[in-house]
Design a protein around this motif. Sequence first.
Motif, PDB file in Angstrom:
ATOM      1  N   TRP A  72       0.911  -1.084  -0.076  1.00  0.00           N
ATOM      2  CA  TRP A  72       0.144   0.360   0.424  1.00  0.00           C
ATOM      3  C   TRP A  72       1.103   1.257  -0.085  1.00  0.00           C
ATOM      4  CZ3 TRP A  72      -3.979  -0.966   4.404  1.00  0.00           C
ATOM      5  CH2 TRP A  72      -5.165  -1.796   3.584  1.00  0.00           C
ATOM      6  N   VAL A  95      -1.869  10.315 -10.906  1.00  0.00           N
ATOM      7  CA  VAL A  95      -2.939   8.994 -10.725  1.00  0.00           C
ATOM      8  C   VAL A  95      -2.444   8.796 -12.926  1.00  0.00           C
ATOM      9  CG1 VAL A  95      -4.804   8.106 -11.580  1.00  0.00           C
ATOM     10  CG2 VAL A  95      -4.963   9.702  -9.327  1.00  0.00           C
ATOM     11  N   ILE A 111      -1.448  -1.309 -10.634  1.00  0.00           N
ATOM     12  CA  ILE A 111      -1.022  -0.093  -9.591  1.00  0.00           C
ATOM     13  C   ILE A 111      -2.837   0.060  -9.617  1.00  0.00           C
ATOM     14  CG2 ILE A 111      -0.620   2.194  -9.008  1.00  0.00           C
ATOM     15  CD1 ILE A 111       1.838   1.236 -10.835  1.00  0.00           C
ATOM     16  N   ASN A 112      -3.612   0.157  -7.988  1.00  0.00           N
ATOM     17  CA  ASN A 112      -4.579   0.021  -7.891  1.00  0.00           C
ATOM     18  C   ASN A 112      -4.626   1.254  -7.005  1.00  0.00           C
ATOM     19  OD1 ASN A 112      -7.619   0.071  -8.003  1.00  0.00           O
ATOM     20  ND2 ASN A 112      -7.304  -0.033  -6.195  1.00  0.00           N
ATOM     21  N   VAL A 113      -5.397   2.432  -7.956  1.00  0.00           N
ATOM     22  CA  VAL A 113      -5.579   3.795  -6.961  1.00  0.00           C
ATOM     23  C   VAL A 113      -6.781   3.503  -6.165  1.00  0.00           C
ATOM     24  CG1 VAL A 113      -5.876   5.933  -6.831  1.00  0.00           C
ATOM     25  CG2 VAL A 113      -4.101   5.758  -8.285  1.00  0.00           C
ATOM     26  N   GLY A 114      -7.018   3.428  -5.117  1.00  0.00           N
ATOM     27  CA  GLY A 114      -7.680   2.722  -4.227  1.00  0.00           C
ATOM     28  C   GLY A 114      -8.713   4.107  -3.468  1.00  0.00           C
ATOM     29  N   LYS A 115      -8.208   5.240  -2.735  1.00  0.00           N
ATOM     30  CA  LYS A 115      -8.983   6.416  -2.512  1.00  0.00           C
ATOM     31  C   LYS A 115      -8.254   7.681  -3.073  1.00  0.00           C
ATOM     32  CE  LYS A 115      -9.635   6.325   1.975  1.00  0.00           C
ATOM     33  NZ  LYS A 115      -9.155   6.110   3.664  1.00  0.00           N
ATOM     34  N   ILE A 116      -8.960   8.368  -3.327  1.00  0.00           N
ATOM     35  CA  ILE A 116      -8.826   9.770  -2.956  1.00  0.00           C
ATOM     36  C   ILE A 116      -9.605  10.593  -2.713  1.00  0.00           C
ATOM     37  CG2 ILE A 116      -9.826  10.416  -5.433  1.00  0.00           C
ATOM     38  CD1 ILE A 116      -8.058  12.256  -6.392  1.00  0.00           C
ATOM     39  N   GLN A 117      -8.751  12.061  -2.046  1.00  0.00           N
ATOM     40  CA  GLN A 117      -9.386  13.057  -1.431  1.00  0.00           C
ATOM     41  C   GLN A 117      -8.201  14.517  -1.767  1.00  0.00           C
ATOM     42  OE1 GLN A 117      -9.347  15.177   1.593  1.00  0.00           O
ATOM     43  NE2 GLN A 117     -11.552  15.699   1.739  1.00  0.00           N
ATOM     44  N   SER A 118      -9.529  15.376  -1.625  1.00  0.00           N
ATOM     45  CA  SER A 118      -8.838  16.376  -1.763  1.00  0.00           C
ATOM     46  C   SER A 118     -10.485  17.945  -1.532  1.00  0.00           C
ATOM     47  CB  SER A 118      -8.521  17.264  -2.676  1.00  0.00           C
ATOM     48  OG  SER A 118      -7.496  17.795  -3.698  1.00  0.00           O
ATOM     49  N   GLU A 141      -4.821   7.044  -1.796  1.00  0.00           N
ATOM     50  CA  GLU A 141      -4.144   5.678  -1.429  1.00  0.00           C
ATOM     51  C   GLU A 141      -4.434   5.230  -2.386  1.00  0.00           C
ATOM     52  OE1 GLU A 141      -4.679   6.844   2.972  1.00  0.00           O
ATOM     53  OE2 GLU A 141      -5.826   5.079   2.755  1.00  0.00           O
ATOM     54  N   GLY A 142      -3.053   4.057  -2.431  1.00  0.00           N
ATOM     55  CA  GLY A 142      -3.374   3.006  -3.217  1.00  0.00           C
ATOM     56  C   GLY A 142      -2.554   1.696  -3.032  1.00  0.00           C
ATOM     57  N   ARG A 143      -2.447   0.680  -4.153  1.00  0.00           N
ATOM     58  CA  ARG A 143      -1.515  -0.316  -3.585  1.00  0.00           C
ATOM     59  C   ARG A 143      -1.109  -0.911  -4.926  1.00  0.00           C
ATOM     60  NH1 ARG A 143      -2.155  -4.796  -6.800  1.00  0.00           N
ATOM     61  NH2 ARG A 143      -2.150  -6.691  -5.432  1.00  0.00           N
TER      62      ARG A 143
END
Lengths: 422, 422
Positions: B206, B235, B263-270, B284-286
């Motif tokens: 992660w 991204v 590559i997985n982008v699982g979360k974004i917050q802005s 956040e991702g893995r």
Amino acid sequence: MTINKLIRECIQKKQLSANKLLQRLVQEDSTRGNEYKAQAIIIEKCRELGLQLDIWDIEEKQVKKHPFYRCDRGNFDENPNVVGVLKGSGGGKSLILNGHIDVVPEGDRKDWKVDPYSGKVENGRLYGRGATDMKGGTVALLLAIEVMKELEIPLKGDVLFQSVIEEESGGTGTLAALLRGYTADGAIIPEPTNLKVFPKQQGSMWFRITVKGKAAHGGTRYEGVSSIDKAITIVNRLHELEQIRNARITDALFESIPIPVPINVGKIQSGKWPSSVPDIAVIEGRIGVAPNEALKDVEQEMEQWLVETAKTDSWFKENPVEIEWFGGRWQPGDLTIDHPLMTTLSDCYQEVFGKVPVVEASPWGTDGGILSKAGNIPVLIFGPGTTEVAHDANEYIELQKIYEAAEVIALMIYNWCNQEKE
Amino acid sequence: MTINKLIRECIQKKQLSANKLLQRLVQEDSTRGNEYKAQAIIIEKCRELGLQLDIWDIEEKQVKKHPFYRCDRGNFDENPNVVGVLKGSGGGKSLILNGHIDVVPEGDRKDWKVDPYSGKVENGRLYGRGATDMKGGTVALLLAIEVMKELEIPLKGDVLFQSVIEEESGGTGTLAALLRGYTADGAIIPEPTNLKVFPKQQGSMWFRITVKGKAAHGGTRYEGVSSIDKAITIVNRLHELEQIRNARITDALFESIPIPVPINVGKIQSGKWPSSVPDIAVIEGRIGVAPNEALKDVEQEMEQWLVETAKTDSWFKENPVEIEWFGGRWQPGDLTIDHPLMTTLSDCYQEVFGKVPVVEASPWGTDGGILSKAGNIPVLIFGPGTTEVAHDANEYIELQKIYEAAEVIALMIYNWCNQEKE
């Protein structure tokens, strides 16, 4: 001694008390729902100036039927609107002086080098949330009125000072004042124009776009559809729409503005787990509305534009985005530059500064749109402070600009309110 | 009667009780920190089977010094790891049968057509969070062991059943079992492979990337720099890196997998306010790790790749992104396909199904990486259920596949544990 010299001298004497007033206002956090403490200071000042006070809690039922009402707050209790009237002797033009008391949240405190509610003064600047947007402007209004009282300058028309709530969330405070019967022959709103004059103002609306994806395990992400990737497509589409909309704007007043009516994507949230493909994204933002546009048309254009995303990305055919027009909406303003309000203010500015003012279109919506579109009141935006620091960390205002704005506004009160009412 | 017929008949008799066991396990929400209730059911079953039980709370100090430890949980109290041993008579190969009891959160309940913790059975499928990932696999293990006991099949080597916590967050449960001394000559983990055999497994890590912007008022957004726009750049860079990394993979086992190491982008917050330019974004991702890669090298490659973003976007020169390797990390697994564990399992599969198994590389990390890289234990991933529904709403498992997996695993226990220890 000419009237403008008298005004200037009087303001010089009042500088320290004006600074103190602004500091007290900034020290009260008047973010949405917390406006009452700062309003209490305003009320105290209006009492001291002998204004006819009207203090009232907005009731949703008073305002909710108006087509311009768009507010998710519901309850306005104990955070009153305030109007203070300086009555004229009659026969002259009346003038609304409108400032909003609400401020946007301070954001991340780590980004501030001073406490955002300190009102700290350093090198002629007063720092804190709301210093420039727009408690500094409100202090300029009160200072101008104080000068009228102090110098006992006779006025024919009424001056209606308004300290309203909810500007940052769409203008319910100003709408409520209008619906309570407060109107005038002209209005000045001292939002931070850096002493430029804005006869036209960009309107704006908030939007929320919900974008769907398809969840999957991150290790097999090809079995899902990432709502983050799909949200990126939508954000890019919004950037394209912004270009198209701004290419249409030819008004000379917008010439020096890089993007006259920006589309701002202010928030994005998607996903809950790093190793899952997220299946929903929520984007929030604001779209600028040109002075000659109707909000409804802008809504339709953006909705149609997003529907057409499906032409190049079939995902959106089966999974159209949801668009919600929530929260704030600000009507644009559009005063012709030969309007008497404009020419009178220009003359006052010239008397104070010895040169013509810079005239531009404002890059943001103000409560002026409500006064002009719903109240048919001619409106100008003119005030101290700069937008560069509004809504940002380390917001400040140059105190000198407040005094200069007050000087122009005091002269404006004298000249406008003594013009014969048509 | 042949051993495999005996096993099949025995499993047929146990189907209903296996269904009931799975239903009870699914009905206990065993998301992180809540594993104890489901573990209590496992413990009860192990007692019933007469296994030598070891139930212990992991202590951080026991595991934190191990280089593979990466966990932000801190406290594991009252959510024990469980190991149940079926002792062999001696001289044979031992076998670890490992399943994790923790499940990922259920996500948005609106997306579920059944209660995610109902364990509802419909058309041969049992629905609920964890049904396929991997309480169904765990039930297959227990069913296979039950068959051994019921039929009193003699075994030389030990069978070590493990029900561990923390797989979904990086494998602390399996690491703790290894450090407690549990090792074996081979291991099977019945993650949902849809009855394919995975001798190689993708590892993963992660990451959290913090992207800076510059705040401004949305109406003058050109005075700021949007952290959402900058996050989009990042991204897109990650998508490019994914392509580069996957183009390098030539292993035939990955042939049918569209993206071997995603590559997985699982979360974004802005952002916090629709009409402000946001100044910080968190992604956040893995990142998937190929069987032949070391986690450290993958970290370095990604970090370097993101540093190079500054070559095409000068913003990142002054404002480099921050990369954090937090939470879960799964070691990749890499067993050669001529290993005895592999050939034995293939033979068992053929006896049950009359055909060779499909052999692939797993598209996700498992606790197998810890057993093989930290414990030097040969590991195969083989289990019922499919990844398509893991981590998703309406997760389910076909009950029939659990019985089939149990049949293969029971035969594997018999064949493997009776092989002479080398």
